[in-house]
Write an enzyme that holds these catalytic residues in place. Structure first.
Site, PDB file in Angstrom:
ATOM      1  N   LYS A   1       0.827  -1.210   0.000  1.00  0.00           N
ATOM      2  CA  LYS A   1       0.000   0.000   0.000  1.00  0.00           C
ATOM      3  C   LYS A   1       0.859   1.257   0.000  1.00  0.00           C
ATOM      4  CE  LYS A   1      -3.993  -2.146   2.319  1.00  0.00           C
ATOM      5  NZ  LYS A   1      -3.489  -3.536   2.392  1.00  0.00           N
TER       6      LYS A   1
ATOM      7  N   GLU B   1       7.217   1.273  10.020  1.00  0.00           N
ATOM      8  CA  GLU B   1       6.977  -0.090  10.487  1.00  0.00           C
ATOM      9  C   GLU B   1       7.726  -0.262  11.814  1.00  0.00           C
ATOM     10  OE1 GLU B   1       6.112  -3.576  11.605  1.00  0.00           O
ATOM     11  OE2 GLU B   1       5.112  -2.791   9.812  1.00  0.00           O
TER      12      GLU B   1
ATOM     13  N   ARG C   1      10.665  -6.431   9.792  1.00  0.00           N
ATOM     14  CA  ARG C   1       9.680  -6.089   8.759  1.00  0.00           C
ATOM     15  C   ARG C   1      10.018  -4.744   8.118  1.00  0.00           C
ATOM     16  NH1 ARG C   1       4.783  -8.252   8.321  1.00  0.00           N
ATOM     17  NH2 ARG C   1       3.693  -6.255   8.328  1.00  0.00           N
TER      18      ARG C   1
ATOM     19  N   ASP D   1      -3.314   0.931   7.854  1.00  0.00           N
ATOM     20  CA  ASP D   1      -3.636  -0.448   7.478  1.00  0.00           C
ATOM     21  C   ASP D   1      -3.286  -1.298   8.685  1.00  0.00           C
ATOM     22  OD1 ASP D   1      -4.398  -2.594   5.782  1.00  0.00           O
ATOM     23  OD2 ASP D   1      -2.286  -3.009   5.384  1.00  0.00           O
TER      24      ASP D   1
ATOM     25  N   CYS E   1      -7.794  -6.474   7.013  1.00  0.00           N
ATOM     26  CA  CYS E   1      -8.131  -7.629   6.173  1.00  0.00           C
ATOM     27  C   CYS E   1      -8.845  -8.663   7.040  1.00  0.00           C
ATOM     28  CB  CYS E   1      -6.887  -8.217   5.501  1.00  0.00           C
ATOM     29  SG  CYS E   1      -5.559  -8.678   6.634  1.00  0.00           S
TER      30      CYS E   1
END
Length: 430
Positions: A113, A131, A136, A176, A230
């Site tokens: 994204k 992040e 990650r 997100d 999600c």
């Protein structure tokens, strides 16, 4: 057929009308849809000629594909495309980011994204991709490099730390949020099912509130925020929307949509768009004053004159001998954990400049005076991807960009018809 948790089945039956139960649970007998997003910076359509299916409705550069393992393509290494689940492409376009804006992707890894937002900004303005988990964040930084993004700062910080610095600063924010992953049961079956439990849903919901609380602080008046997950869990979706608008009356809900896999060609996703009301307040963020020593600038400018053309790097900044081309008006990041700021140009060693892989991927073949251009069938391409030297009698001595079909994939240094390999070891084929 995927063995879904009984409690999840029970929850979904409460959430969906009875006449949709059969269609919803039937999707778990089928393979998930795959998507790929072209990089408009680099002309990704060339790399995927013949393998693109229909366009994904919510992303102009997104397409369905049936091809497996696109990541093995040298064009993937060149950053011409990003493999991304189709529904995951639905959140970023809602922000309608514009060139010149200040944008934050607060939970950005692995970068799908975030690089989607960056592509829409056309290299202008500033995008912060954050992040908090170090391992990650490194993956995120690698994807930013691969896609050739020039105006990004990649940070590894908590939302709380960022909110202390960036109050009322960003025009657009994407959250997100880490979630229970119910929408990915079909795609990441083993991992998603292992981690799922009602207790984990509750933990995720609590964490999402903490993240959203900090995001609201960083959004300027008139700015827009997209919250996405999600998952199908109302505690993480609709209840978060209700909580946010109740807790922060200045956050006006503009739209909300839940994507179900039996209704669209993709996995489960939830997206909500908000706008922050109120009077604009000045952000107290210091602007970075780039610093570079005279010796280092001389070394880089000498390299630039000898090796590059039709390009001039500005906002040069030096950290421990490593040179960067910073985005315009970038903030002072000395008190933050920063993995990448703008383009990592390279470093000065013994008075001479050595370019970095990032510089190759942030430029085009036409911006280099010296290039080795390999076709997809040239046996030297495999040699280069394995980290081996290769021959090219036409290339001049010195640094050169190595391309596949005209697209840079890395660097080499030519000496008397032999090109020494400078592809980073971590990117080489075994």
């Amino acid at each position: 057929m995927i063995n879904l948790p009984e409690k999840f089945i029970e929850n979904m039956k409460k959430q969906l009308p009875r006449n949709e139960w059969e269609a919803f649970f039937a999707v778990y007998k089928n393979k998930p849809f795959k998507g790929v997003r072209l990089n408009p910076f680099k002309g990704g359509r060339y790399a995927l000629n013949g393998v693109l299916g229909e366009q994904i409705p919510w992303e102009e550069n997104g397409f369905y594909t049936d091809v497996e393992k696109l990541g093995a393509s040298p064009f993937h290494l060149a950053g011409l495309f990003y493999s991304q689940e189709p529904s995951a492409m639905s959140a970023a376009p809602l922000l309608n980011v514009q060139a010149g804006e200040k944008v934050l992707d607060l939970c950005s890894a692995p970068g799908g994204k975030g690089t989607q937002l960056a592509c829409a900004m056309d290299g202008k303005g500033l995008i912060v991709l954050n992040e908090p988990i170090g391992s990650r964040a490194k993956i995120l930084s690698g994807n930013v490099e691969r896609m050739g993004v020039k105006n990004a700062v990649v940070t590894c910080e908590t939302p709380e730390k960022l909110a202390q610095i960036f109050e009322n600063y960003f025009d657009k924010i994407l959250v997100d949020a880490p979630c229970s992953g119910e929408g990915m049961f079909r795609k990441n079956t083993e991992e998603a099912l292992e981690e799922w439990s009602e207790e984990n849903v509750a933990l995720c919901a609590a964490r999402q509130k903490r993240i959203l609380k900090e995001a609201v602080k960083m959004l300027k008046a008139g700015g827009k925020l997209v919250y996405s997950t999600c998952t199908f869990a109302p505690q993480e979706d609709e209840e978060q929307v209700s909580w946010l608008t109740d807790e922060y009356p200045q956050m006006r809900l503009l739209s909300v949509e839940k994507l179900y896999p039996h209704k669209i060609k993709g996995e489960g996703h939830f997206v909500a768009l908000f706008e922050k009301q109120g009077e604009e307040m000045n952000a107290r963020v210091k602007v970075m004053k780039p610093f570079i020593s005279r010796e280092s600038e001389r070394a880089f400018r000498a390299f630039e004159k000898e090796t590059l053309q039709n390009v001039s790097m500005h906002n040069l900044h030096e950290v421990g001998g490593v040179l960067y081309a910073l985005p315009d008006h970038v903030f002072d990041f000395k008190n933050l954990s920063v993995l990448r700021a703008g383009v990592r140009l390279g470093e000065v060693k013994n008075g001479r400049f050595e370019p970095s892989h990032s510089l190759a991927l942030a430029t085009t073949k036409n911006e280099w005076k010296n290039a080795v251009d390999l076709s997809e069938t040239d046996p030297r391409l495999e040699k280069y991807l394995r980290g081996e030297t290769m021959e090219d009698t036409a290339v001049k001595n010195g640094w050169c960009v190595v391309c596949v079909a005209g697209f840079p994939i890395g660097l080499g240094k030519a000496v008397n018809g032999v090109v020494k390999n400078h592809l980073p070891k971590g990117l080489r084929k075994n």
